[in-house]
Design a protein around this motif. Structure first.
Motif, short mmCIF file in Angstrom:
data_model
loop_
_atom_site.label_atom_id
_atom_site.label_comp_id
_atom_site.label_asym_id
_atom_site.label_seq_id
_atom_site.Cartn_x
_atom_site.Cartn_y
_atom_site.Cartn_z
N UNK A 55 -10.63 6.34 10.05
CA UNK A 55 -10.77 5.54 8.83
C UNK A 55 -10.96 6.45 7.64
N UNK A 56 -10.20 6.22 6.59
CA UNK A 56 -10.38 6.99 5.36
C UNK A 56 -11.62 6.48 4.66
N UNK A 57 -12.48 7.36 4.15
CA UNK A 57 -13.75 6.92 3.56
C UNK A 57 -13.60 6.14 2.25
N UNK A 58 -12.47 6.25 1.59
CA UNK A 58 -12.26 5.57 0.31
C UNK A 58 -11.51 4.26 0.54
N UNK A 59 -12.03 3.17 -0.01
CA UNK A 59 -11.29 1.90 0.06
C UNK A 59 -10.07 2.01 -0.83
N UNK A 60 -8.95 1.53 -0.33
CA UNK A 60 -7.72 1.59 -1.11
C UNK A 60 -6.55 1.89 -0.21
N UNK A 61 -5.45 2.35 -0.80
CA UNK A 61 -4.26 2.66 -0.02
C UNK A 61 -3.73 4.03 -0.41
N UNK A 62 -2.83 4.56 0.41
CA UNK A 62 -2.23 5.86 0.15
C UNK A 62 -1.45 5.81 -1.15
N UNK A 63 -1.54 6.88 -1.90
CA UNK A 63 -0.79 6.98 -3.14
C UNK A 63 0.46 7.81 -2.90
N UNK A 64 1.33 7.27 -2.06
CA UNK A 64 2.59 7.91 -1.69
C UNK A 64 3.59 6.79 -1.42
N UNK A 65 4.83 7.15 -1.32
CA UNK A 65 5.85 6.14 -1.00
C UNK A 65 5.70 5.71 0.44
N UNK A 66 5.47 4.42 0.62
CA UNK A 66 5.32 3.87 1.95
C UNK A 66 6.64 3.28 2.43
N UNK A 67 6.66 2.93 3.68
CA UNK A 67 7.82 2.24 4.24
C UNK A 67 7.33 1.14 5.17
N UNK A 68 8.17 0.20 5.44
CA UNK A 68 7.82 -0.86 6.37
C UNK A 68 6.74 -1.80 5.88
N UNK A 69 6.47 -1.81 4.59
CA UNK A 69 5.43 -2.69 4.04
C UNK A 69 5.85 -4.14 4.18
N UNK A 70 5.00 -4.95 4.81
CA UNK A 70 5.35 -6.36 4.98
C UNK A 70 4.13 -7.20 5.26
N UNK A 71 4.28 -8.50 5.05
CA UNK A 71 3.23 -9.48 5.32
C UNK A 71 3.24 -9.87 6.80
N UNK A 84 3.19 1.61 6.12
CA UNK A 84 3.11 2.87 6.84
C UNK A 84 3.60 4.00 5.94
N UNK A 85 3.07 5.22 6.18
CA UNK A 85 3.37 6.37 5.33
C UNK A 85 3.69 7.60 6.17
N UNK A 86 4.59 8.45 5.66
CA UNK A 86 4.87 9.72 6.32
C UNK A 86 3.87 10.79 5.91
N UNK A 87 3.15 10.57 4.82
CA UNK A 87 2.07 11.47 4.41
C UNK A 87 1.10 10.68 3.53
N UNK A 88 -0.12 11.20 3.41
CA UNK A 88 -1.13 10.50 2.62
C UNK A 88 -2.10 11.54 2.05
N UNK A 89 -1.79 12.04 0.86
CA UNK A 89 -2.62 13.08 0.25
C UNK A 89 -3.77 12.53 -0.58
N UNK A 90 -3.68 11.25 -0.95
CA UNK A 90 -4.73 10.67 -1.78
C UNK A 90 -4.83 9.18 -1.49
#
Length: 183
Positions: A65-81, A112-118
């Motif tokens: 679990x990432x300690x910060x609430x929020x989402x990755x600030x990178x281009x995601x893929x497969x985003x869906x409801x 989903x993300x291929x990387x997550x730097x922030x």
């Protein structure tokens, strides 16, 4: 699934659960009792013998679990409801070789993300309770807070996630452990 006495460690109990496809959680009382479950919707002290020091773990397909609430600030893929659980979202990522992180808003959205730097609360709909997980690299958290008391290879500031630190260690043959503090 099953319960019984004679389990000498939580590790044994977790290992048994890991070997069973339908096992999703365990409860363990030190030096004695292991109970394995197909689901775990709620954890409460209603364990039969409440005088024991019960601990419960849910099976996770290898994410931190990432300690910060929020989402990755990178281009995601497969985003869906339509994702009804974080487990489903993480499981999908675990099945994909290029997926390194997921951001999920309860009962609705998975990206989903291929990387997550922030990670920060800049997710499109910031009213949702966003959580982010980064794929684990087979590191076992230690039960005591603190850092290793051994020889260190390197240390430094600027690591934005535990995943980045673990990934660097996994790339080095002589690295056996990491200590990381959120910045």
């Amino acid at each position: 699934i099953s319960m019984g006495l004679g389990w000498k460690s939580a590790y044994q109990c977790k290992k048994k659960c890991a070997e069973e496809d339908n096992c999703r959680a365990i409860s363990w009382a030190p030096s004695t009792w292991c109970t394995r479950y197909t689901s775990c919707s709620k954890v409460s002290l209603n364990c039969g013998d409440n005088s024991l020091d019960w601990e419960t773990w849910e099976k996770d397909p290898g994410f931190t679990t990432h300690p910060t609430k929020g989402c990755c600030q990178a281009s995601g893929y497969g985003g869906s409801l339509g994702w009804t659980s974080a487990y489903q979202c993480k499981k999908k990522c675990a099945e994909e070789g290029n997926c390194e992180a997921v951001s999920w808003a309860p009962s609705t959205w998975c990206t989903r993300y291929t990387s997550c730097n922030e990670v920060k609360l800049n997710c499109g709909n910031n009213n949702l309770d966003w959580e982010t997980w980064e794929k684990d690299l087979d590191f076992t958290p230690q039960p005591t807070r603190g850092c290793c008391q051994g020889s260190h290879i390197s240390m430094g500031l600027g690591w934005k996630s535990a995943y980045q630190c673990k990934k660097k260690c996994a790339e080095e043959d002589n690295c056996r452990a990491i200590s990381w503090a959120p910045s």
